[in-house]
Design a protein around this motif. Structure first.
Motif: not given
Ligand SMILES: [Fe+2]
Length: 288
Positions: A153-157, A226-228, A243-245
């Motif tokens: 689990p994290h938050r992005d950049d 928060y997601h993982g 695909i991640y963007g």
């Molecule tokens: Fe992420």
């Protein structure tokens, strides 16, 4: 080729939208084949995810050979599409309260978040002192994960505004690899700080999305987003294609919840890491 007009709101504590069949099954098949044919990948991260990243030589070669990937990339890599996504969020989440303080001026089609390894001192220098007047750009990668892929689990950049995921194949629920949305057990928007990597014991699961062919998820990268991804188990060689963007600012996002500002602070480390791997917390700006 991707339909974002029909996204629906997800009940969560930060803005999330999902769409089923946003890409046709045929197009998903073509995109998978393009990724399968890729001769090389830029990196292998998160226990089993191979990526082709915007900005690399590899990416350019990949797009030359991959017609539909290129079409999709061009669709996302435009100011008009960025605006569309932004308007969609603004319209759908009027009352959520989160916004970015400094709206981007220009959409930079050629720019991408660099994938250089650096320590925290170098990163802080690169990000600069003023977070005003940012520009915005698309970051995107074409990914395939094998068994062992997972994401805690994290938050992005800190530069991310909006993130999106496009799933190209169905993954049976028992094989894991689901995107999980979390919230803090005590869910308050007005916190002194938001950690980038809270421990799992501080979180509760809000929702789990099992990847299905052609489905998409868009979410706003707010300090509490928060997601993982649960551990992915590969069965009969069936990989997880996606695909991640994201739309990212050229400077860290200064988030606002109603009238309270949150500023990011990069954690000190001498380790050379990808800019997107650095730990950082968001802190409520103290009144001066
Ligand atoms: Fe992420």
């Amino acid at each position: 080729m991707i339909i974002v007009n029909k996204l629906s709101k997800v009940k969560s504590n930060f803005p999330v939208m999902v769409g089923k069949k946003a890409i046709s099954a045929r197009d998903c098949e073509i995109l998978i084949n393009e990724i399968k044919k890729a001769k090389s990948f830029d990196d292998l991260i998160q226990g089993g995810r191979n990526r082709i990243n915007k900005g690399s030589k590899n990416f350019k070669n990949y797009l030359k050979k991959s017609k539909l990937s290129k079409k999709l990339y061009n669709q996302f890599n435009s100011k008009s599409f960025y605006r569309k996504v932004e308007n969609c969020f603004k319209k759908t989440f009027k009352t959520y309260g989160w916004s970015n303080t400094f709206l981007p001026k220009k959409f930079l089609a050629q720019k991408y978040t660099n994938k250089k390894l650096m320590n925290s001192k170098e990163l802080v220098k690169m990000l600069g002192k003023s977070y005003k007047n940012p520009d915005v750009n698309l970051d995107i990668d074409f990914s395939v994960s094998r068994g062992g892929y997972r994401l805690r689990p994290h938050r992005d950049d800190v530069t991310r505004l909006y993130n999106f995921l496009i799933y190209l194949n169905d993954i049976p629920k028992k094989n894991g690899g689901s995107l999980t949305i979390f919230k803090k057990k005590a869910d308050m928007k007005l916190r002194k700080s938001f950690k980038r990597f809270p421990s799992i014991s501080e979180l509760t699961k809000v929702k789990e999305f099992t990847p299905s062919r052609g489905s998409v998820i868009f979410f706003q990268s707010t300090p509490n987003s928060y997601h993982g991804v649960t551990l992915f188990r590969e069965e009969k060689g069936k990989k997880r294609f996606f695909i991640y963007g994201s739309y990212a600012l050229s400077k860290p996002v200064v988030w606002k919840y109603k009238n309270v500002s949150y500023l990011p602070k990069i954690k000190k480390t001498n380790k050379k890491l990808l800019t997107s791997s650095h730990d950082s917390d968001y802190f409520m700006k103290e009144a001066v």
